[in-house]
Design a protein around this motif. Structure first.
Motif, PDB file in Angstrom:
ATOM      1  N   GLN A 116       2.867  18.246  -2.227  1.00  0.00           N
ATOM      2  CA  GLN A 116       2.934  17.341  -1.080  1.00  0.00           C
ATOM      3  C   GLN A 116       4.154  16.436  -1.177  1.00  0.00           C
ATOM      4  N   TYR A 117       4.513  16.038  -2.392  1.00  0.00           N
ATOM      5  CA  TYR A 117       5.696  15.191  -2.576  1.00  0.00           C
ATOM      6  C   TYR A 117       6.966  15.938  -2.146  1.00  0.00           C
ATOM      7  N   LYS A 118       7.047  17.222  -2.484  1.00  0.00           N
ATOM      8  CA  LYS A 118       8.195  18.029  -2.052  1.00  0.00           C
ATOM      9  C   LYS A 118       8.256  18.095  -0.531  1.00  0.00           C
ATOM     10  N   VAL A 119       7.097  18.285   0.092  1.00  0.00           N
ATOM     11  CA  VAL A 119       7.022  18.328   1.550  1.00  0.00           C
ATOM     12  C   VAL A 119       7.540  17.024   2.145  1.00  0.00           C
ATOM     13  N   GLU A 154       7.809   8.301   4.488  1.00  0.00           N
ATOM     14  CA  GLU A 154       8.270   7.512   3.341  1.00  0.00           C
ATOM     15  C   GLU A 154       7.108   6.812   2.651  1.00  0.00           C
ATOM     16  N   GLN A 155       6.165   6.275   3.429  1.00  0.00           N
ATOM     17  CA  GLN A 155       4.997   5.610   2.834  1.00  0.00           C
ATOM     18  C   GLN A 155       4.133   6.605   2.066  1.00  0.00           C
ATOM     19  N   THR A 156       3.944   7.785   2.634  1.00  0.00           N
ATOM     20  CA  THR A 156       3.157   8.810   1.942  1.00  0.00           C
ATOM     21  C   THR A 156       3.848   9.231   0.651  1.00  0.00           C
ATOM     22  N   ALA A 157       5.155   9.423   0.700  1.00  0.00           N
ATOM     23  CA  ALA A 157       5.899   9.792  -0.518  1.00  0.00           C
ATOM     24  C   ALA A 157       5.745   8.720  -1.586  1.00  0.00           C
ATOM     25  N   GLN A 158       5.793   7.468  -1.178  1.00  0.00           N
ATOM     26  CA  GLN A 158       5.647   6.369  -2.138  1.00  0.00           C
ATOM     27  C   GLN A 158       4.249   6.377  -2.764  1.00  0.00           C
ATOM     28  N   ARG A 159       3.222   6.597  -1.955  1.00  0.00           N
ATOM     29  CA  ARG A 159       1.844   6.652  -2.488  1.00  0.00           C
ATOM     30  C   ARG A 159       1.678   7.816  -3.460  1.00  0.00           C
ATOM     31  N   LEU A 160       2.261   8.963  -3.106  1.00  0.00           N
ATOM     32  CA  LEU A 160       2.187  10.124  -3.998  1.00  0.00           C
ATOM     33  C   LEU A 160       2.903   9.849  -5.312  1.00  0.00           C
TER      34      LEU A 160
END
Length: 183
Positions: A116-119, A154-160
């Motif tokens: 998911q982070y790559k996505v 960006e927020q999702t990437a930060q949480r991941l």
């Protein structure tokens, strides 16, 4: 090498707007693919915090798809998916990892976070590029929709990114093999 005949329904790109619409179509395809993948990830996920993050992002992705549809409408176009090979490849890689790690739920969860982070990184790069073009074209409302999508990614990437070390620690502490030495 891809031939135009491999892409039925795609027309030649002759100007900036054609290029932009093509790329919006690719993002539209990617978001739809990622939505389906997230729904599968949610079913496979064991870690409660990750499940919650995926649930939230499924709702965000649905909104992002609606934003992209609004962009098509604002540009006088019908929403049309253009095959995004990068999205298809990331999903395929994630599915392979899930199958190979199916007997280790903690490894599956760690793989889901990494995939998911790559996505998210792909989506961030795409939305930043689309925003630059929309700004150049003077499409202020389009910029706002793209900016909303970008901020969510960006927020999702930060949480991941914050979750990954905890999942890695759980795998390590549960006796998961992390190096060749532990074999």
């Amino acid at each position: 090498m891809v031939q135009l005949t491999d892409r039925p329904g795609t027309k030649r790109i002759t100007n900036l707007q054609d290029k932009f619409i093509y790329e919006i179509g690719a993002m539209y395809d990617a978001e739809n693919r990622f939505l389906e993948a997230q729904q599968m990830m949610h079913q496979s996920c064991q870690h409660q915090e990750l499940r919650s993050l995926i649930e939230t992002h499924i709702q965000e992705t649905e909104q992002q798809i609606r934003n992209l549809e609004q962009i098509f409408n604002a540009l006088g176009q019908q929403p049309q998916r253009v095959t995004c090979d990068a999205a298809a490849g990331l999903i395929s890689d994630g599915q392979k990892l899930m199958l190979l790690a199916a007997d280790s739920p903690k490894i599956v969860d760690l793989g889901l976070v990494g995939g998911q982070y790559k996505v998210e990184q792909l989506e961030i790069a795409c939305y930043r590029g689309l925003i630059k073009v929309a700004e150049q074209m003077g499409q202020n409302q389009v910029v706002q929709w793209l900016q909303q999508n970008l901020e969510q990614e960006e927020q999702t990437a930060q949480r991941l990114e914050q979750l990954m070390p905890r999942l890695l620690q759980e795998v390590t502490s549960s006796g998961g093999k992390t190096t060749a030495k532990s074999r």
